[in-house]
Structures are given as C-alpha cells and as structure tokens.
Design a protein around this motif. Structure first.
Motif, PDB file in Angstrom:
ATOM      1  N   LEU A  61      47.899  49.438  24.769  1.00 29.88           N
ATOM      2  CA  LEU A  61      48.566  48.209  25.209  1.00 29.88           C
ATOM      3  C   LEU A  61      48.049  47.816  26.590  1.00 29.88           C
ATOM      4  O   LEU A  61      48.089  48.623  27.527  1.00 29.88           O
ATOM      5  CB  LEU A  61      50.089  48.423  25.270  1.00 29.88           C
ATOM      6  N   GLY A  62      47.544  46.608  26.689  1.00 28.87           N
ATOM      7  CA  GLY A  62      47.028  46.126  27.969  1.00 28.87           C
ATOM      8  C   GLY A  62      46.770  44.639  27.871  1.00 28.87           C
ATOM      9  O   GLY A  62      46.808  44.069  26.772  1.00 28.87           O
ATOM     10  N   GLY A  63      46.501  44.006  29.010  1.00 26.41           N
ATOM     11  CA  GLY A  63      46.412  42.540  28.989  1.00 26.41           C
ATOM     12  C   GLY A  63      45.188  41.954  29.646  1.00 26.41           C
ATOM     13  O   GLY A  63      45.175  40.776  29.985  1.00 26.41           O
ATOM     14  N   HIS A  64      44.128  42.768  29.821  1.00 24.03           N
ATOM     15  CA  HIS A  64      42.907  42.266  30.463  1.00 24.03           C
ATOM     16  C   HIS A  64      43.215  41.600  31.800  1.00 24.03           C
ATOM     17  O   HIS A  64      42.778  40.481  32.072  1.00 24.03           O
ATOM     18  CB  HIS A  64      42.178  41.273  29.535  1.00 24.03           C
ATOM     19  N   ASN A  65      44.000  42.257  32.613  1.00 23.19           N
ATOM     20  CA  ASN A  65      44.281  41.754  33.964  1.00 23.19           C
ATOM     21  C   ASN A  65      43.743  42.749  34.985  1.00 23.19           C
ATOM     22  O   ASN A  65      44.498  43.402  35.694  1.00 23.19           O
ATOM     23  CB  ASN A  65      45.792  41.606  34.169  1.00 23.19           C
ATOM     24  N   GLU A  66      42.431  42.865  35.033  1.00 20.31           N
ATOM     25  CA  GLU A  66      41.835  43.845  35.952  1.00 20.31           C
ATOM     26  C   GLU A  66      41.787  43.296  37.371  1.00 20.31           C
ATOM     27  O   GLU A  66      41.380  42.155  37.585  1.00 20.31           O
ATOM     28  CB  GLU A  66      40.410  44.173  35.501  1.00 20.31           C
ATOM     29  N   LYS A  67      42.195  44.138  38.296  1.00 22.91           N
ATOM     30  CA  LYS A  67      42.164  43.743  39.709  1.00 22.91           C
ATOM     31  C   LYS A  67      41.799  44.956  40.550  1.00 22.91           C
ATOM     32  O   LYS A  67      42.279  46.068  40.298  1.00 22.91           O
ATOM     33  CB  LYS A  67      43.553  43.286  40.183  1.00 22.91           C
ATOM     34  N   ALA A  68      41.000  44.736  41.599  1.00 19.61           N
ATOM     35  CA  ALA A  68      40.763  45.793  42.588  1.00 19.61           C
ATOM     36  C   ALA A  68      42.021  45.919  43.445  1.00 19.61           C
ATOM     37  O   ALA A  68      42.720  44.923  43.690  1.00 19.61           O
ATOM     38  CB  ALA A  68      39.563  45.435  43.450  1.00 19.61           C
ATOM     39  N   ASN A  69      42.293  47.129  43.909  1.00 16.50           N
ATOM     40  CA  ASN A  69      43.514  47.343  44.697  1.00 16.50           C
ATOM     41  C   ASN A  69      43.597  46.421  45.912  1.00 16.50           C
ATOM     42  O   ASN A  69      44.657  45.892  46.236  1.00 16.50           O
ATOM     43  CB  ASN A  69      43.586  48.802  45.170  1.00 16.50           C
ATOM     44  N   ILE A  70      42.462  46.229  46.557  1.00 18.36           N
ATOM     45  CA  ILE A  70      42.473  45.418  47.787  1.00 18.36           C
ATOM     46  C   ILE A  70      42.883  43.974  47.487  1.00 18.36           C
ATOM     47  O   ILE A  70      43.570  43.328  48.287  1.00 18.36           O
ATOM     48  CB  ILE A  70      41.106  45.493  48.523  1.00 18.36           C
ATOM     49  N   GLU A  71      42.491  43.478  46.296  1.00 18.13           N
ATOM     50  CA  GLU A  71      42.894  42.108  45.917  1.00 18.13           C
ATOM     51  C   GLU A  71      44.402  42.021  45.820  1.00 18.13           C
ATOM     52  O   GLU A  71      45.018  41.046  46.264  1.00 18.13           O
ATOM     53  CB  GLU A  71      42.348  41.770  44.514  1.00 18.13           C
ATOM     54  N   ILE A  72      45.004  43.044  45.193  1.00 19.57           N
ATOM     55  CA  ILE A  72      46.466  43.049  44.997  1.00 19.57           C
ATOM     56  C   ILE A  72      47.168  43.059  46.357  1.00 19.57           C
ATOM     57  O   ILE A  72      48.129  42.314  46.573  1.00 19.57           O
ATOM     58  CB  ILE A  72      46.876  44.325  44.231  1.00 19.57           C
ATOM     59  N   VAL A  73      46.665  43.904  47.246  1.00 22.95           N
ATOM     60  CA  VAL A  73      47.302  44.030  48.563  1.00 22.95           C
ATOM     61  C   VAL A  73      47.224  42.691  49.306  1.00 22.95           C
ATOM     62  O   VAL A  73      48.204  42.250  49.919  1.00 22.95           O
ATOM     63  CB  VAL A  73      46.622  45.173  49.350  1.00 22.95           C
TER      64      VAL A  73
END
Ligand code: NAD
Ligand code: TYD
Length: 339
Positions: free
Chosen positions: A244-256
């Motif tokens: 189960l996943g949604g193809h929402n890949e993000k680098a940690n720094i982007e999230i921060v």
C-alpha cells in the motif's frame, strides 16, 4: 462482525478504529493495547462514547491475557497493529522489538488457532524490502521483492511476516499481510519525522535533520492506509501480501521546509545532525496489485494531506503536550543530545 484491533491506542490503529466507527458502525470493535509510551488513551476519547467499542489494556506478549480476551470476545477478525515502531529506538534497544513484534504476533496467531478466526491481518511495512538507491527512480518495491532488512525494527517486522506466512502454510490460518510506506496524519507520536518537526518548529526549537536530509520516503495519508487495510480484509485473497502506497516520494529536507513554510518559521531552525546508523536511502512502493485487485487507491495528495496534518497538530497542541510529558524529554535528550 467482531473485529479485534491490537495497538488501537497508537497512531495508525486509532485512525483505523475511527474509520471503522464511521464506515462499519454495526461492527463490534475490541481494542487491545498495552499502552506503551507510544499510546495516548485520550486519543480514543471519542471511541469510548460508542457502545460498539470495548478496550482492554493488555500486552500481546501475554499468552494468558490474550487467551482470556479471545475466550470472552470470540472475535471473527484480528488486525495486528501492535508493535514497537520506531527505527531509532530499535537501534538503541533491539530486544523489545523482537519480543513485541515477533513473539507478540505469534501469541496472537496461537489464540486465533485455538479459538478459530475468519482472518488474521498483519499490518506490515515496506521497510522489510530494505532500501532502493537514490539514483534509480525507476525502481519500486513489489510484493515479490526479496526481504532484505536494515534495522532491528525492519528485521523484527520481516520476521513477523515470515511467521504469519508460516502459520498459513503449516496450520492453514487464514492470513493476509499489507506492507505500507510511511504514514502521516493525526495522532502520530512526535518521535517520528513529521510530528517531531511540527512540534519543534512550533516551539522555535532546532529541527534535527539526519545526514543531508536527502533520504526519500514514500508518504501515505493515514486514512488512505486504513481504507487499504479495510479493502484487504473485505476483498483480499487469503495468504496474499498487498503493498500500500501512493507514489508520494519526498526527500526529508523537502518535508521539513514545507513544515517551516506552513508554520511561518525560518529555515535557520534546520540543524543537520549525525546520520542514523544504517539509514535506508529510499523507500518507494508499487501499489499496483492492491489497486487492480482491491479497487483501492489513495485519495489524499501529499500537498493537501500535509496541510491537514499541520492544521490538526496546531489545533491539538494539548494532545502533543500529553505525549511530550513523561519520558519524552529524557528520550529526546538521549537521542539528540550529542548528535
Ligand atoms: P505506534 O508506535 O504509534 O503505535 C503502536 C501501538 O501498539 C501503541 O498504542 C502501543 O501502546 C501498542 N503496543 C506496543 N507494544 C505492545 C504490546 N506488547 N502489546 C500491546 N500493545 C502494544 O505505531 P504506528 O505507527 O501506529 O504503527 C502501527 C503498525 O503499523 C505497526 O505494526 C507498524 O510496524 C506498522 N507500520 C507503520 C508505519 C508508519 O509510518 N507509522 C508504516 C507502515 C507500517
Ligand atoms: P521516521 O519518521 O523515523 O520513519 P522511518 O525511519 O521509519 O522511515 O523517519 C523518516 C525519515 O526522517 C528518515 O529518513 C529519518 C529522518 N529523520 C530525521 O531526519 N530527523 C529526525 O529527527 C527523525 C525522527 C527522522
């Protein structure tokens, strides 16, 4: 339908309880949780108002206690969320991960064998597949990707999955397994990336980003995960694994940076700290099987889900304060003090 939900006072388990109360109001929910540091009983305040909800404070490692609950409640279905779930803690103290995540799962399945069950569902993680390189965005985890774990946490979860499959093959236990990518949303304990950063930023405290913040996670809004589990229960084939996943890949720094921007806080709060040992580089799920077989698909885009999540924490700072009282500051000092 009587459904026994373990770990229902934790992050995903509680969201699943609320989804059931909303979507399957006629079901009886038997919630079993040991109330470890990661639980907050107040999370379930609204669930307690329902006559179809009962709660047992019990440890899934306790054979007698679990057996007594099965004897009394005779559940039709068991969904096992209960686990030690934080990679950093597993690096510091692996033993409890082996006990809860492996032995606890076996205890539950033994009770299912003894009392009979229509389905035992194991809530698993994509971390059992190990990691993918950052320079191969074409690669994804499939259900038949080899198990190749990195941390004591992921190893304990992989061991549990193998045991679940062994109980199916050996005893004919009707099992399913879902393996999900990183979840975010309401009620996540602030040791995990997103609520930790929201909490720190709200208090103008440094945001500890491991390494260079380039590791990639595949984020799924928790309610979408819960719908996925319900779909596996109702439409999944016994013995199968569903990613189960949604193809929402993000680098940690982007999230921060998104969190800082949403909260109107400066990027100068970002502090790069010593990397996690054995840090997995990239997780990325191929959810094609669940989509094709179960008709499941995530509905919350990351850009919307992260706003909803930040808003939720802003409105529930009292809930956050409860989580960060007690042992949290000691944990934080030990984990981040010399980093
Ligand atoms: P969590 O740490 O927020 O909650 C775990 C819950 O289990 C807590 O309420 C805790 O009290 C309970 N628990 C722990 N040990 C127990 C024991 N021995 N007996 C009974 N209860 C016990 O975890 P979460 O993030 O909600 O994760 C739930 C499940 O989903 C776990 O199995 C985890 O491996 C899996 N998972 C999590 C994610 C994620 O991003 N959080 C992603 C994929 C899979
Ligand atoms: P986490 O929420 O612990 O989930 P997992 O390790 O199971 O994916 O961490 C998500 C990512 O964020 C992971 O790459 C580690 C990183 N991270 C930080 O950079 N700083 C932090 O303080 C935490 C908790 C995590």
């Amino acid at each position: 339908m009587k459904i026994l939900v373990t770990g229902g006072a934790g992050f995903i388990g509680s969201n699943f309880v609320y989804l059931l109360l909303e979507e399957r109001p006629e079901w009886k929910i038997i919630c079993v949780d040991a109330l470890t540091y990661a639980a907050n009983i107040h999370t379930l305040n609204d669930a307690f108002k329902s006559p179809n909800f009962v709660f047992y404070k019990e440890d899934i490692r306790n054979r007698e206690g679990i057996s007594a609950i099965f004897e009394k409640e005779r559940p039709d279905v068991v969904v096992n969320f209960a686990a030690e779930s934080h990679v950093d803690r597993s690096i510091e103290n692996p033993a409890i991960f082996l006990e809860t995540n492996i032995i606890g799962t076996a205890v539950l399945m033994d009770a299912c064998r003894k009392y009979g069950i229509q389905r035992f569902h194991q809530v698993g993680t994509d971390e059992v597949y190990g990691d993918l390189p950052l320079d191969r965005p074409d690669l994804f985890f499939h259900e038949d990707t080899p198990i190749h774990t990195s941390s004591p946490y992921s190893t304990s979860k992989a061991s549990a999955d193998l045991l679940v499959q062994a109980y199916h093959r050996t005893y004919g236990l009707p099992v399913t397994i879902s393996r999900c990518s990183n979840n975010y949303g309401p009620y996540q304990f602030p040791e995990k990336l997103i609520p930790l950063m929201i909490n720190n930023a709200s208090q103008n405290k440094p945001l500890p980003v491991y390494g260079e913040g380039l590791n990639v996670r595949d984020w799924l809004y928790v309610k979408d995960h819960c719908y996925g589990i319900l779909a596996v229960l109702e439409k999944g084939r016994v013995g199968e694994v569903y990613n189960l996943g949604g193809h929402n890949e993000k680098a940690n720094i982007e999230i921060v940076k998104i969190i800082l921007s949403e909260l109107g806080k400066p990027e100068s709060l970002i502090t790069f700290v010593t990397d996690r040992k054995g840090h997995d580089q990239r997780y990325a799920i191929d959810p094609g099987k669940a989509m094709a077989e179960l008709g499941w698909a995530p509905t919350t885009m990351f850009k919307d889900g992260i706003k909803l999540t930040i808003q939720w924490y802003r409105e529930h700072m009292d809930w956050m304060a409860e989580c960060t009282s007690g042992g949290y500051m000691k944990y934080y000092e030990e984990m981040y003090g010399n980093r």
